[in-house]
Design a protein around this motif. Structure first.
Motif, PDB file in Angstrom:
ATOM      1  N   ILE A   1      -3.717  -5.456  17.612  1.00  0.00           N
ATOM      2  CA  ILE A   1      -2.350  -5.381  18.116  1.00  0.00           C
ATOM      3  C   ILE A   1      -1.359  -5.266  16.956  1.00  0.00           C
ATOM      4  N   VAL A   2      -0.115  -5.087  17.263  1.00  0.00           N
ATOM      5  CA  VAL A   2       1.025  -4.941  16.344  1.00  0.00           C
ATOM      6  C   VAL A   2       0.883  -3.639  15.545  1.00  0.00           C
ATOM      7  N   MET A   3       1.662  -2.668  15.979  1.00  0.00           N
ATOM      8  CA  MET A   3       1.684  -1.363  15.323  1.00  0.00           C
ATOM      9  C   MET A   3       3.067  -1.191  14.702  1.00  0.00           C
ATOM     10  N   PRO A   4       3.208  -1.517  13.423  1.00  0.00           N
ATOM     11  CA  PRO A   4       4.530  -1.600  12.799  1.00  0.00           C
ATOM     12  C   PRO A   4       5.078  -0.287  12.237  1.00  0.00           C
ATOM     13  N   HIS A   5       5.027   0.762  13.042  1.00  0.00           N
ATOM     14  CA  HIS A   5       5.506   2.057  12.563  1.00  0.00           C
ATOM     15  C   HIS A   5       6.967   2.016  12.147  1.00  0.00           C
ATOM     16  N   LEU A   6       7.815   1.393  12.967  1.00  0.00           N
ATOM     17  CA  LEU A   6       9.243   1.352  12.642  1.00  0.00           C
ATOM     18  C   LEU A   6       9.506   0.514  11.395  1.00  0.00           C
ATOM     19  N   ILE A   7       8.817  -0.604  11.262  1.00  0.00           N
ATOM     20  CA  ILE A   7       9.001  -1.450  10.071  1.00  0.00           C
ATOM     21  C   ILE A   7       8.610  -0.671   8.815  1.00  0.00           C
ATOM     22  N   ALA A   8       7.456  -0.014   8.863  1.00  0.00           N
ATOM     23  CA  ALA A   8       7.005   0.780   7.715  1.00  0.00           C
ATOM     24  C   ALA A   8       7.957   1.950   7.460  1.00  0.00           C
ATOM     25  N   GLY A   9       8.424   2.583   8.530  1.00  0.00           N
ATOM     26  CA  GLY A   9       9.365   3.688   8.392  1.00  0.00           C
ATOM     27  C   GLY A   9      10.684   3.248   7.769  1.00  0.00           C
ATOM     28  N   LEU A  10      11.157   2.067   8.165  1.00  0.00           N
ATOM     29  CA  LEU A  10      12.398   1.549   7.575  1.00  0.00           C
ATOM     30  C   LEU A  10      12.207   1.231   6.092  1.00  0.00           C
ATOM     31  N   PHE A  11      11.028   0.749   5.736  1.00  0.00           N
ATOM     32  CA  PHE A  11      10.754   0.520   4.310  1.00  0.00           C
ATOM     33  C   PHE A  11      10.834   1.846   3.543  1.00  0.00           C
ATOM     34  N   VAL A  12      10.178   2.879   4.065  1.00  0.00           N
ATOM     35  CA  VAL A  12      10.196   4.184   3.396  1.00  0.00           C
ATOM     36  C   VAL A  12      11.625   4.716   3.324  1.00  0.00           C
ATOM     37  N   TYR A  13      12.365   4.584   4.416  1.00  0.00           N
ATOM     38  CA  TYR A  13      13.765   5.019   4.432  1.00  0.00           C
ATOM     39  C   TYR A  13      14.555   4.331   3.319  1.00  0.00           C
TER      40      TYR A  13
ATOM     41  N   TYR B   1       5.663  14.905   1.780  1.00  0.00           N
ATOM     42  CA  TYR B   1       5.107  14.151   2.910  1.00  0.00           C
ATOM     43  C   TYR B   1       4.801  12.732   2.455  1.00  0.00           C
ATOM     44  N   ILE B   2       5.128  11.778   3.319  1.00  0.00           N
ATOM     45  CA  ILE B   2       4.867  10.370   3.027  1.00  0.00           C
ATOM     46  C   ILE B   2       4.059   9.776   4.177  1.00  0.00           C
ATOM     47  N   SER B   3       2.950   9.159   3.828  1.00  0.00           N
ATOM     48  CA  SER B   3       2.096   8.508   4.821  1.00  0.00           C
ATOM     49  C   SER B   3       2.466   7.034   4.949  1.00  0.00           C
ATOM     50  N   LEU B   4       2.552   6.570   6.199  1.00  0.00           N
ATOM     51  CA  LEU B   4       2.826   5.156   6.464  1.00  0.00           C
ATOM     52  C   LEU B   4       1.550   4.307   6.402  1.00  0.00           C
TER      53      LEU B   4
ATOM     54  N   ARG C   1       0.838  -1.215   0.000  1.00  0.00           N
ATOM     55  CA  ARG C   1       0.000   0.000   0.000  1.00  0.00           C
ATOM     56  C   ARG C   1       0.867   1.257   0.000  1.00  0.00           C
ATOM     57  N   ILE C   2       1.913   1.238   0.817  1.00  0.00           N
ATOM     58  CA  ILE C   2       2.817   2.393   0.864  1.00  0.00           C
ATOM     59  C   ILE C   2       3.473   2.575  -0.501  1.00  0.00           C
ATOM     60  N   GLN C   3       4.003   1.503  -1.054  1.00  0.00           N
ATOM     61  CA  GLN C   3       4.704   1.580  -2.342  1.00  0.00           C
ATOM     62  C   GLN C   3       3.781   2.100  -3.436  1.00  0.00           C
ATOM     63  N   GLN C   4       2.564   1.590  -3.485  1.00  0.00           N
ATOM     64  CA  GLN C   4       1.639   1.978  -4.549  1.00  0.00           C
ATOM     65  C   GLN C   4       1.168   3.420  -4.427  1.00  0.00           C
ATOM     66  N   SER C   5       0.852   3.846  -3.219  1.00  0.00           N
ATOM     67  CA  SER C   5       0.264   5.182  -3.067  1.00  0.00           C
ATOM     68  C   SER C   5       1.283   6.281  -2.797  1.00  0.00           C
TER      69      SER C   5
ATOM     70  N   ILE D   1      13.530   5.600  -0.126  1.00  0.00           N
ATOM     71  CA  ILE D   1      14.108   6.925  -0.378  1.00  0.00           C
ATOM     72  C   ILE D   1      15.600   6.780  -0.675  1.00  0.00           C
ATOM     73  N   LYS D   2      16.283   5.966   0.110  1.00  0.00           N
ATOM     74  CA  LYS D   2      17.730   5.795  -0.050  1.00  0.00           C
ATOM     75  C   LYS D   2      18.079   5.225  -1.424  1.00  0.00           C
ATOM     76  N   LEU D   3      17.296   4.263  -1.906  1.00  0.00           N
ATOM     77  CA  LEU D   3      17.536   3.716  -3.245  1.00  0.00           C
ATOM     78  C   LEU D   3      17.466   4.810  -4.303  1.00  0.00           C
ATOM     79  N   GLU D   4      16.409   5.609  -4.254  1.00  0.00           N
ATOM     80  CA  GLU D   4      16.236   6.707  -5.216  1.00  0.00           C
ATOM     81  C   GLU D   4      17.351   7.740  -5.053  1.00  0.00           C
ATOM     82  N   PHE D   5      17.636   8.105  -3.810  1.00  0.00           N
ATOM     83  CA  PHE D   5      18.661   9.101  -3.501  1.00  0.00           C
ATOM     84  C   PHE D   5      20.021   8.656  -4.031  1.00  0.00           C
ATOM     85  N   ASP D   6      20.419   7.418  -3.723  1.00  0.00           N
ATOM     86  CA  ASP D   6      21.716   6.909  -4.166  1.00  0.00           C
ATOM     87  C   ASP D   6      21.827   6.917  -5.686  1.00  0.00           C
TER      88      ASP D   6
END
Length: 178
Positions: free
Chosen positions: A148-160, A128-131, A15-19, A163-168
């Motif tokens: 239960i299970v709120m994967p903010h860090l996992i989703a944030g690491l995916f976004v990071y 702005y990027i929504s998780l 969902r993050i990747q697509q939107s 971004i890093k792939l594009e940036f590099d």
């Protein structure tokens, strides 16, 4: 239960990747401006998102031009900032966003909520990027109706990493032009 978890995490990342694909590319471009323009890329990570700063700084493949943002940092016009926070309502993140906006320092922000006029962080940020996380992604095993299970860090690491792939790639393209 782990199979359900992996299915839900894959769905969240898709969902993050697509939107957010366009916002991820715009954010990478914004950060690349600092690297190309002799600026510094400051990471401001709040709460559990501090894990992203640790990864960007000392991970196996650190982020180029990385610096950790602190209140003592004096930002220059060529600098850029990326804010990672669980919620766009985070008081510290909003305070920083207002400070950056007033100083005309372009920045990107990553948080759970979708961009909207009611989301002040998304309104202040250059990109702005929504998780896409509204709550827990799994039903509680014993309390019906609770999640239960709120994967903010996992989703944030995916976004990071996205971004890093594009940036590099952008930085490599710029190096080839020199």
């Amino acid at each position: 239960m782990s199979k359900i978890l992996s299915t839900q995490l894959v769905g969240l990342i898709q969902r993050i990747q697509q939107s957010e694909e366009e916002s991820i590319e715009e954010s990478a471009r914004l950060l690349a401006q600092a690297a190309i323009g002799q600026g510094t890329i400051y990471f401001a990570c709040f709460g559990e998102m501090e894990g992203i700063c640790i990864n960007a700084e000392i991970g196996a493949d650190p982020f180029s031009n990385f610096a950790r943002y602190t209140d003592s940092v004096e930002l220059m016009p060529a600098d850029r900032v990326i804010i990672f926070t669980r919620s766009g309502q985070d008081a510290e993140a909003l305070t920083l966003a207002k400070k950056l906006n007033e100083a005309f320092i372009p920045f990107t922000a990553v948080a759970s909520e979708v961009a909207s006029e009611a989301n002040a962080l998304s309104e202040l940020a250059y990109t702005y990027i929504s998780l896409k996380i509204r709550g827990g992604i799994l039903p509680h095993p014993t309390n019906l109706g609770e999640r239960i299970v709120m994967p903010h860090l996992i989703a944030g690491l995916f976004v990071y990493e996205a971004i890093k792939l594009e940036f590099d790639e952008m930085i490599a393209d710029d190096d080839e032009l020199e």
